[in-house]
Design an enzyme around this catalytic site. Structure first.
Site, short mmCIF file in Angstrom:
data_model
loop_
_atom_site.label_atom_id
_atom_site.label_comp_id
_atom_site.label_asym_id
_atom_site.label_seq_id
_atom_site.Cartn_x
_atom_site.Cartn_y
_atom_site.Cartn_z
N ASN A 1 0.42 8.83 -11.95
CA ASN A 1 -0.73 7.91 -11.91
C ASN A 1 -1.99 8.77 -11.79
O ASN A 1 -2.26 9.33 -10.74
CB ASN A 1 -0.58 6.98 -10.69
CG ASN A 1 -1.81 6.11 -10.49
OD1 ASN A 1 -2.63 5.97 -11.38
ND2 ASN A 1 -1.94 5.54 -9.29
N LYS B 1 -4.96 7.84 -11.84
CA LYS B 1 -6.04 7.10 -11.18
C LYS B 1 -7.33 7.22 -12.00
O LYS B 1 -7.28 7.32 -13.21
CB LYS B 1 -6.22 7.58 -9.74
CG LYS B 1 -4.90 7.67 -8.97
CD LYS B 1 -5.10 7.75 -7.50
CE LYS B 1 -3.78 8.06 -6.82
NZ LYS B 1 -3.75 7.74 -5.42
N HIS C 1 -0.99 -1.74 -7.20
CA HIS C 1 -1.19 -0.50 -6.45
C HIS C 1 -2.03 -0.80 -5.21
O HIS C 1 -2.95 -1.63 -5.25
CB HIS C 1 -1.90 0.53 -7.35
CG HIS C 1 -1.86 1.92 -6.78
ND1 HIS C 1 -2.70 2.32 -5.78
CD2 HIS C 1 -1.06 2.97 -7.06
CE1 HIS C 1 -2.43 3.58 -5.47
NE2 HIS C 1 -1.43 4.01 -6.23
N GLU D 1 -4.38 0.71 -3.87
CA GLU D 1 -5.83 0.89 -4.03
C GLU D 1 -6.46 -0.34 -4.67
O GLU D 1 -7.61 -0.68 -4.39
CB GLU D 1 -6.11 2.16 -4.86
CG GLU D 1 -5.85 3.42 -4.05
CD GLU D 1 -5.45 4.64 -4.85
OE1 GLU D 1 -5.62 4.65 -6.08
OE2 GLU D 1 -4.95 5.60 -4.22
N GLU E 1 5.60 2.46 -1.85
CA GLU E 1 4.51 3.38 -1.53
C GLU E 1 3.89 3.00 -0.19
O GLU E 1 3.00 2.13 -0.14
CB GLU E 1 3.44 3.32 -2.61
CG GLU E 1 3.92 3.68 -3.98
CD GLU E 1 2.81 4.28 -4.83
OE1 GLU E 1 3.01 5.38 -5.34
OE2 GLU E 1 1.74 3.66 -4.95
N GLY F 1 -2.21 9.60 -0.94
CA GLY F 1 -3.41 10.44 -1.00
C GLY F 1 -3.80 11.07 0.33
O GLY F 1 -4.90 11.60 0.48
N SER G 1 1.92 11.03 -1.61
CA SER G 1 1.75 12.47 -1.38
C SER G 1 2.95 13.30 -1.82
O SER G 1 3.30 14.29 -1.18
CB SER G 1 1.43 12.73 0.11
OG SER G 1 0.21 12.11 0.46
C1 PEP Z 1 -0.23 6.91 -6.14
O1 PEP Z 1 -1.31 6.95 -6.67
O2 PEP Z 1 0.56 5.99 -6.39
C2 PEP Z 1 0.13 7.96 -5.17
C3 PEP Z 1 1.31 7.91 -4.61
O3 PEP Z 1 -0.82 8.90 -4.93
P1 PEP Z 1 -0.60 10.32 -4.19
O4 PEP Z 1 0.62 10.96 -4.81
O5 PEP Z 1 -1.84 11.09 -4.47
O6 PEP Z 1 -0.38 10.06 -2.74
#
Ligand code: PEP
Length: 290
Positions: free
Chosen positions: A43, A45, A128, A130, A198, A204, A244
């Site tokens: 992803n 983003k 997601h 976010e 997640e 992040g 992460s």
């Molecule tokens: C994500 O954007 O779904 C995600 C898990 O981000 P990150 O790996 O940066 O934590």
């Protein structure tokens, strides 16, 4: 979807009393079940201009094509989808979008419809954290987006996960189950739905969960799917971990039998690191299946 709410179910969830061994879904059994192909999805983003997206995918393409037995998906920003699609023609890389709007067309300035996404992509990320956090997406909007995506044949990657205070108050199972219930309400057939577990506190932040924690929660998600649909749907469904994930910690997650891959944010923007994540996944899952 079966017409009963998991909220009437006592936690922890259980399949006991449903006429089989109860308590878990045997996702390792291969009897009558498709093997789940591991998936690593990147992803990106809101990162990369079109030329940067082209450069990034050009750096990954050959290396990714050399790695087998893993489905590799990149999800660039909307404006780069066409350019990236051209570049990955004939390669093993698959394309996903990061969002869509649930209406098919009309006066919705600035939005992108499921039909437009389906013209370019095979996958779409939905729900997601976010988007829930910054764009006020609710269970209801996620549900409408999911229906819209499935209607046009897209493969949704549905994101669910608890916030830190929910984890700390022991509510992970309840929150994740409620998110599943509201996302899937009224949907009878899940098509090729993929779920990404997640935990919001891990996205992040550099603070990944542990493999064991994730494996347990993914097992519960699978159990919940078995209750809402049936065991075969649960056995066939891929459930990823996201939060992460890096080349340094992917080996923590992939040996866990319930985890079928990862949704990778930050680390998917570095070609070498993404390649290493995919390579390690192929090696670890390959060893487990032997
Ligand atoms: C994500 O954007 O779904 C995600 C898990 O981000 P990150 O790996 O940066 O934590």
């Amino acid at each position: 979807m079966k017409g009963r709410s998991p909220f009437k179910t006592n936690f922890p969830l259980s399949l006991k009393g449903e006429g089989d061994k109860g308590g878990e879904v045997d996702r390792q059994s291969s009897w009558g079940v498709k093997m789940r192909v591991p998936m690593i999805a990147g992803n990106w983003k809101m990162n990369t201009t079109i030329s940067e997206a082209v450069e990034l995918v050009s750096k990954m393409r050959r290396g990714l094509d050399e790695i087998g037995d893993v489905e590799k998906v990149v999800c660039p920003p909307f404006v780069s989808l066409s350019a990236v699609k051209e570049l990955i023609k004939g390669s093993s890389i698959r394309l996903g979008a990061q969002n869509l709007y649930f209406e098919e067309k009309g006066a919705y300035t600035g939005e992108i419809s499921p039909l437009m996404v389906a013209d370019l992509c095979e996958f779409v990320i939905i729900g997601h954290s976010e988007r829930r956090q910054y764009f006020n997406e609710t269970g209801e909007t996620v549900n409408r987006k999911l229906r819209a995506a499935l209607k046009v044949g897209l493969k949704p990657i549905l994101c669910i996960g608890e916030r830190l205070e929910e984890k700390e108050t022991g509510r992970t199972e309840e929150v994740v189950t409620q998110q599943l219930w509201s996302s899937l309400a009224g949907i009878d057939s899940l098509g090729d739905l993929i779920i990404a577990y997640e935990p919001v506190w891990a996205i992040g932040t550099g603070k990944a969960a542990t493999g064991k924690q994730v494996n347990e929660t993914v097992g519960l998600i699978s159990l919940s799917i078995a209750q809402l649909y049936d065991k075969v749907v649960a056995q066939n469904m891929r459930i990823l971990y996201g939060g992460s994930v890096t080349a340094d910690n992917i080996a923590e997650f992939m040996p866990q039998p319930e985890i079928d891959g990862a949704l990778v944010g930050g680390a998917s923007l570095k070609a070498d690191e993404f390649l290493s994540i995919v390579r390690q996944t192929s090696e670890i899952k390959g060893r487990l299946s032997r």
